[in-house]
Design a protein around this motif. Structure first.
Motif, mmCIF file in Angstrom:
data_model
loop_
_atom_site.group_PDB
_atom_site.id
_atom_site.type_symbol
_atom_site.label_atom_id
_atom_site.label_comp_id
_atom_site.label_asym_id
_atom_site.label_seq_id
_atom_site.Cartn_x
_atom_site.Cartn_y
_atom_site.Cartn_z
ATOM 1 N N ARG A 1 29.792 30.889 -15.287
ATOM 2 C CA ARG A 1 29.711 30.478 -16.694
ATOM 3 C C ARG A 1 28.296 30.576 -17.257
ATOM 4 N NH1 ARG A 1 32.935 27.190 -14.022
ATOM 5 N NH2 ARG A 1 31.433 25.504 -13.861
ATOM 6 N N LEU A 2 27.288 30.526 -16.372
ATOM 7 C CA LEU A 2 25.896 30.613 -16.821
ATOM 8 C C LEU A 2 25.145 31.679 -16.028
ATOM 9 C CD1 LEU A 2 24.890 26.850 -17.109
ATOM 10 C CD2 LEU A 2 25.277 28.455 -18.973
ATOM 11 N N PRO A 3 24.290 32.435 -16.685
ATOM 12 C CA PRO A 3 23.506 33.425 -15.955
ATOM 13 C C PRO A 3 22.391 32.757 -15.154
ATOM 14 C CG PRO A 3 22.794 33.354 -18.220
ATOM 15 C CD PRO A 3 23.981 32.431 -18.118
ATOM 16 N N ILE A 4 21.901 33.463 -14.161
ATOM 17 C CA ILE A 4 20.692 33.042 -13.446
ATOM 18 C C ILE A 4 19.558 33.850 -14.061
ATOM 19 C CG2 ILE A 4 19.506 32.984 -11.225
ATOM 20 C CD1 ILE A 4 22.298 32.844 -9.916
ATOM 21 N N VAL A 5 18.586 33.161 -14.627
ATOM 22 C CA VAL A 5 17.475 33.817 -15.323
ATOM 23 C C VAL A 5 16.212 33.628 -14.483
ATOM 24 C CG1 VAL A 5 16.136 33.929 -17.451
ATOM 25 C CG2 VAL A 5 18.577 33.360 -17.538
ATOM 26 N N VAL A 6 15.570 34.755 -14.156
ATOM 27 C CA VAL A 6 14.386 34.739 -13.291
ATOM 28 C C VAL A 6 13.263 35.517 -13.967
ATOM 29 C CG1 VAL A 6 13.473 35.301 -11.007
ATOM 30 C CG2 VAL A 6 15.902 34.731 -11.261
ATOM 31 N N TYR A 7 12.138 34.852 -14.178
ATOM 32 C CA TYR A 7 10.939 35.501 -14.704
ATOM 33 C C TYR A 7 10.067 35.874 -13.510
ATOM 34 C CZ TYR A 7 12.362 33.602 -19.191
ATOM 35 O OH TYR A 7 13.065 33.308 -20.331
ATOM 36 N N ALA A 8 9.628 37.125 -13.449
ATOM 37 C CA ALA A 8 8.830 37.596 -12.321
ATOM 38 C C ALA A 8 7.754 38.549 -12.810
ATOM 39 C CB ALA A 8 9.732 38.293 -11.298
ATOM 40 N N PRO A 9 6.629 38.610 -12.098
ATOM 41 C CA PRO A 9 5.619 39.608 -12.453
ATOM 42 C C PRO A 9 6.229 41.005 -12.456
ATOM 43 C CG PRO A 9 4.751 38.060 -10.832
ATOM 44 C CD PRO A 9 6.221 37.778 -10.974
ATOM 45 N N LYS A 10 5.677 41.884 -13.290
ATOM 46 C CA LYS A 10 6.250 43.224 -13.454
ATOM 47 C C LYS A 10 6.278 44.035 -12.168
ATOM 48 C CE LYS A 10 5.902 43.858 -18.314
ATOM 49 N NZ LYS A 10 5.950 44.797 -19.367
ATOM 50 N N ASP A 11 5.413 43.725 -11.203
ATOM 51 C CA ASP A 11 5.404 44.497 -9.960
ATOM 52 C C ASP A 11 6.393 43.969 -8.917
ATOM 53 O OD1 ASP A 11 3.969 42.168 -9.473
ATOM 54 O OD2 ASP A 11 2.400 43.156 -8.307
ATOM 55 N N ILE A 12 7.160 42.945 -9.262
ATOM 56 C CA ILE A 12 8.161 42.380 -8.343
ATOM 57 C C ILE A 12 9.552 42.678 -8.890
ATOM 58 C CG2 ILE A 12 9.114 40.244 -7.398
ATOM 59 C CD1 ILE A 12 6.294 39.147 -7.266
ATOM 60 N N GLN A 13 10.407 43.234 -8.023
ATOM 61 C CA GLN A 13 11.783 43.535 -8.397
ATOM 62 C C GLN A 13 12.671 42.384 -7.913
ATOM 63 O OE1 GLN A 13 10.028 46.028 -6.390
ATOM 64 N NE2 GLN A 13 9.194 46.640 -8.367
ATOM 65 N N ILE A 14 13.589 41.966 -8.780
ATOM 66 C CA ILE A 14 14.519 40.882 -8.452
ATOM 67 C C ILE A 14 15.887 41.483 -8.174
ATOM 68 C CG2 ILE A 14 15.656 38.798 -9.313
ATOM 69 C CD1 ILE A 14 12.677 38.435 -8.677
ATOM 70 N N LYS A 15 16.471 41.050 -7.075
ATOM 71 C CA LYS A 15 17.809 41.463 -6.670
ATOM 72 C C LYS A 15 18.558 40.189 -6.282
ATOM 73 C CE LYS A 15 15.617 45.522 -4.745
ATOM 74 N NZ LYS A 15 15.262 46.251 -3.558
ATOM 75 N N TYR A 16 19.814 40.324 -5.940
ATOM 76 C CA TYR A 16 20.537 39.145 -5.466
ATOM 77 C C TYR A 16 21.613 39.536 -4.474
ATOM 78 C CZ TYR A 16 24.201 40.302 -8.882
ATOM 79 O OH TYR A 16 25.190 40.927 -9.589
ATOM 80 N N LYS A 17 21.986 38.537 -3.675
ATOM 81 C CA LYS A 17 23.014 38.728 -2.658
ATOM 82 C C LYS A 17 24.019 37.595 -2.813
ATOM 83 C CE LYS A 17 21.552 39.749 1.445
ATOM 84 N NZ LYS A 17 20.976 39.648 2.809
ATOM 85 N N ILE A 18 25.305 37.918 -2.673
ATOM 86 C CA ILE A 18 26.373 36.928 -2.750
ATOM 87 C C ILE A 18 26.772 36.543 -1.324
ATOM 88 C CG2 ILE A 18 28.716 36.443 -3.576
ATOM 89 C CD1 ILE A 18 26.723 36.991 -5.842
ATOM 90 N N TRP A 19 26.786 35.246 -1.046
ATOM 91 C CA TRP A 19 27.200 34.721 0.246
ATOM 92 C C TRP A 19 28.539 34.020 0.078
ATOM 93 C CZ3 TRP A 19 24.490 35.681 4.644
ATOM 94 C CH2 TRP A 19 23.176 36.136 4.499
ATOM 95 N N LYS A 20 29.428 34.188 1.058
ATOM 96 C CA LYS A 20 30.743 33.565 1.005
ATOM 97 C C LYS A 20 31.011 32.803 2.295
ATOM 98 C CE LYS A 20 35.625 34.379 0.540
ATOM 99 N NZ LYS A 20 36.655 34.933 1.323
ATOM 100 N N ALA A 21 31.504 31.575 2.146
ATOM 101 C CA ALA A 21 31.942 30.794 3.305
ATOM 102 C C ALA A 21 33.396 31.141 3.561
ATOM 103 C CB ALA A 21 31.791 29.306 3.021
ATOM 104 N N ASP A 22 33.664 31.809 4.674
ATOM 105 C CA ASP A 22 35.034 32.218 4.981
ATOM 106 C C ASP A 22 35.930 31.034 5.312
ATOM 107 O OD1 ASP A 22 34.698 34.948 4.568
ATOM 108 O OD2 ASP A 22 33.865 35.218 6.564
ATOM 109 N N LYS A 23 35.398 30.087 6.058
ATOM 110 C CA LYS A 23 36.193 28.911 6.392
ATOM 111 C C LYS A 23 35.255 27.741 6.634
ATOM 112 C CE LYS A 23 36.475 30.156 11.273
ATOM 113 N NZ LYS A 23 37.342 30.363 12.403
ATOM 114 N N ILE A 24 35.789 26.568 6.474
ATOM 115 C CA ILE A 24 35.017 25.360 6.723
ATOM 116 C C ILE A 24 35.433 24.855 8.108
ATOM 117 C CG2 ILE A 24 34.591 22.992 5.994
ATOM 118 C CD1 ILE A 24 35.119 23.969 3.120
ATOM 119 N N VAL A 25 34.447 24.690 8.973
ATOM 120 C CA VAL A 25 34.704 24.289 10.348
ATOM 121 C C VAL A 25 34.280 22.828 10.511
ATOM 122 C CG1 VAL A 25 34.165 24.789 12.755
ATOM 123 C CG2 VAL A 25 34.230 26.651 11.085
#
Length: 160
Positions: free
Chosen positions: A129-153
């Motif tokens: 519902r809301l974006p993640i907003v990240v301010y970074a110096p121009k020489d730094i590239q921002i990426k992201y990774k999605i993590w998923k919990a397959d099961k709760i043990v």
């Protein structure tokens, strides 16, 4: 067949444009300074978002050889005053940390070097519902990774 391939390619290239909203339609986030970029991560709506996390990843291009290199910096969470939303600010990454192995070939290549961010702030809950907003110096590239919990043990109870 060519029409089918063109249709698939057209849809796949249009998807990010159609999916991303205007940031100003959500809230009045500050404009980026002249030496930084404002990166916006829009997440797709999915079932059971509570089972997912988003990791903010930063990299910086630099020359590297056989040694392992990284930068370290801070990631500050700031409050968007009057809106109740958060955004993040990545600090400068000027000092490279490196192992000191002797490289036999002495060959250097241009590569993406990781910028290590504090784990407490770089991993966020998944919220489409809301974006993640990240301010970074121009020489730094921002990426992201999605993590998923397959099961709760469940934990093992030990009252010894």
């Amino acid at each position: 067949m060519n029409k089918a391939i063109a249709f698939v390619l057209g849809v796949s290239f249009m998807w990010p444009v159609a999916y991303a909203q205007e940031l100003s339609s959500i809230a009045k986030y500050p404009k980026a300074d002249k030496n930084e970029n404002r990166n916006v991560i829009w997440l797709e709506k999915i079932d059971h978002e509570e089972n997912y996390k988003v990791e903010i990843i930063a990299t910086k291009q630099g020359m590297t050889d056989c040694n392992t290199r990284s930068y370290h910096t801070d990631l500050k969470k700031k409050d968007l005053k009057g809106w109740g939303y958060d955004y993040f600010v990545v600090g400068k990454a000027d000092q490279v940390i490196s192992t000191l192995m002797g490289c036999l070939d002495n060959k250097k290549t241009l590569a993406d070097i990781p910028v290590v961010l504090p784990a407490g702030e770089s991993i966020q809950r998944y919220n489409s519902r809301l974006p993640i907003v990240v301010y970074a110096p121009k020489d730094i590239q921002i990426k992201y990774k999605i993590w998923k919990a397959d099961k709760i043990v469940p934990a093992v109870i030990s009252n010894e």
